[in-house]
Scaffold this active site. Structure first.
Site, mmCIF file in Angstrom:
data_model
loop_
_atom_site.group_PDB
_atom_site.id
_atom_site.type_symbol
_atom_site.label_atom_id
_atom_site.label_comp_id
_atom_site.label_asym_id
_atom_site.label_seq_id
_atom_site.Cartn_x
_atom_site.Cartn_y
_atom_site.Cartn_z
ATOM 1 N N GLY A 24 0.830 -1.211 0.000
ATOM 2 C CA GLY A 24 0.000 0.000 0.000
ATOM 3 C C GLY A 24 0.863 1.258 0.000
ATOM 4 O O GLY A 24 2.099 1.181 0.010
ATOM 5 N N TYR A 170 -14.800 1.403 8.997
ATOM 6 C CA TYR A 170 -13.333 1.568 9.079
ATOM 7 C C TYR A 170 -12.951 2.282 10.386
ATOM 8 O O TYR A 170 -12.013 1.874 11.076
ATOM 9 C CB TYR A 170 -12.890 2.369 7.852
ATOM 10 C CG TYR A 170 -11.453 2.795 7.815
ATOM 11 C CD1 TYR A 170 -10.425 1.891 7.594
ATOM 12 C CD2 TYR A 170 -11.118 4.151 7.952
ATOM 13 C CE1 TYR A 170 -9.102 2.313 7.517
ATOM 14 C CE2 TYR A 170 -9.803 4.575 7.871
ATOM 15 C CZ TYR A 170 -8.805 3.651 7.660
ATOM 16 O OH TYR A 170 -7.497 4.074 7.583
ATOM 17 N N LYS A 174 -10.713 0.876 13.411
ATOM 18 C CA LYS A 174 -9.481 1.505 13.886
ATOM 19 C C LYS A 174 -9.520 1.686 15.404
ATOM 20 O O LYS A 174 -8.548 1.431 16.102
ATOM 21 C CB LYS A 174 -9.246 2.849 13.180
ATOM 22 C CG LYS A 174 -8.789 2.704 11.732
ATOM 23 C CD LYS A 174 -7.443 1.999 11.662
ATOM 24 C CE LYS A 174 -6.902 1.837 10.256
ATOM 25 N NZ LYS A 174 -5.723 0.962 10.166
#
Ligand code: AKB
Length: 364
Positions: A24, A170, A174
């Site tokens: 990434g 998401y 997290k």
């Protein structure tokens, strides 16, 4: 079964730094900084990378070993544990905020399930070689959730403890990763008789939007910043998916990598918490466009604002800025750039070189 693309041979139980999601954007920058890095014993541990896709040749050349595979593949992780003495983990693999909203349960499996797998691997590695494993987890401003624009504007720069009520899968993932990290670091298997205390030294940064001059992101919701810059330098039209007045914090990719190195190098006694905010600048989308127009004259004519209601609502729930004073006080975090110097010293020179656009006229 994960495909193994080993570069080095015979590397059994070498000390290793493991990087997940190495292919990434953040992995790209981080591998460069880890490659050849000497640890506190004066040794350079192997760098071992995992990514769901095979790493491009340039990134592979920065690793001693690389594996294409999934962080949910416990078999792959067990084989890694058997092959290496893992001393440090950078767990970057995740589905980002926009992509995660299309497949929230899959995102949860990868983002939380993958994180548990890596934390467990870290604890097992620590048990096997008898030393605490350092673990880096990139968290995000997505961990915040401001109820509405009024709340966002009143909140200003938020501390790590405010508004931790995320609106996205998401963001939930997290926040969960941060909590799991604290648990594995301080409380893992609390009631077990053979418990090992503090197997993991868990450190995390809540990143703002990160902009790389070398790569274009995908799957995130802060992507409008980097997408706008790259499109402008390439001379392509860009439809920005948020309103001009949208404001969230950002930083450059080299600053993000530098912040990780600094946090990981800090003495444990200096750290008052395990999760830190960082930020460099916090422009509105319109201010971004205006600065681009100065550096790439005429680009403003090719940028239109065409807000996507759903993605806009995600960015509206993120703070307009974060308070990074804990990082400044505890481990000396300091941004290298403000918005202007980021454009002048990093975005423009690097992006123009990348696209061979040295002839794009500067007009400042
Ligand atoms: C995203 O947009 O999902 C990420 C982030 C802010 O963590 N770039």
């Amino acid at each position: 079964m994960a495909e193994v693309t080993t570069k080095a041979s015979g590397a059994r139980r070498d000390r290793a730094i493991l990087v997940t999601g190495a292919g990434g954007e953040l992995g790209h920058g981080l591998l460069r900084s880890l490659s050849g890095q000497v640890d506190e014993h004066g040794e350079a541990p192997c760098v071992v990378a995992i990514d769901i896709r095979e790493l491009p040749a340039e990134q592979k050349s920065l690793c001693d070993d690389s594996f294409s595979g999934d962080v949910c593949d416990e078999g792959l992780l067990s084989r890694l544990l058997a092959s290496y003495e893992i001393c440090e983990i950078y767990h970057l693999a995740a589905l980002l905020s926009t992509r995660a909203e299309f497949a929230p349960e899959t995102a949860h499996s990868v983002n939380v399930g993958g994180t548990i797998n890596l934390l467990k691997l870290a604890a097992e590695a620590a048990t096997s070689h008898g030393r605490c494993v350092k673990f880096f987890f990139p968290s995000s401003i997505a961990a915040y959730g401001l109820a509405d624009l009024e709340t966002k504007s009143a909140a200003g720069a938020v501390t790590e403890h405010q508004h931790c009520t995320p609106h996205t899968m998401y963001g939930c993932n997290k926040l969960s990763g941060e909590n799991l990290g604290r648990y594995y670091a301080g409380h893992y298997r609390k009631l077990a008789k053979d418990r090992i205390r503090n197997p993991i030294d868990f450190r995390s940064i809540r990143f703002p939007g990160i902009i790389s001059a070398e790569t274009v992101p995908s799957g995130g919701t802060s992507d409008y910043g980097p997408e706008m810059i790259h499109a402008a330098v390439k001379g392509e039209p860009y439809a920005c998916f948020v309103r001009p007045d949208t404001r969230i914090p950002f930083m450059t990719m080299p600053e993000a990598v530098d912040s990780i190195s600094r946090l990981m190098a800090a003495p444990a006694e200096a750290l008052g918490t395990s999760v830190y905010n960082v930020r460099s600048f916090s422009p509105s989308a319109e201010e971004f466009m205006q600065l681009l127009q100065l550096h790439v004259p005429g680009s403003g004519e090719h940028i239109e604002f065409d807000p996507d209601h759903a993605r806009q609502s995600i960015v509206d729930s993120w703070p307009e800025d974060v308070d990074d004073s804990a990082a400044r006080n505890d481990w000396g975090w300091e941004p290298a750039h403000d918005l202007h110097s980021a454009f002048e010293e990093y975005f423009m020179p690097v992006i123009k070189t990348m696209y061979g656009k040295h002839d794009v006229q500067e007009n400042r």
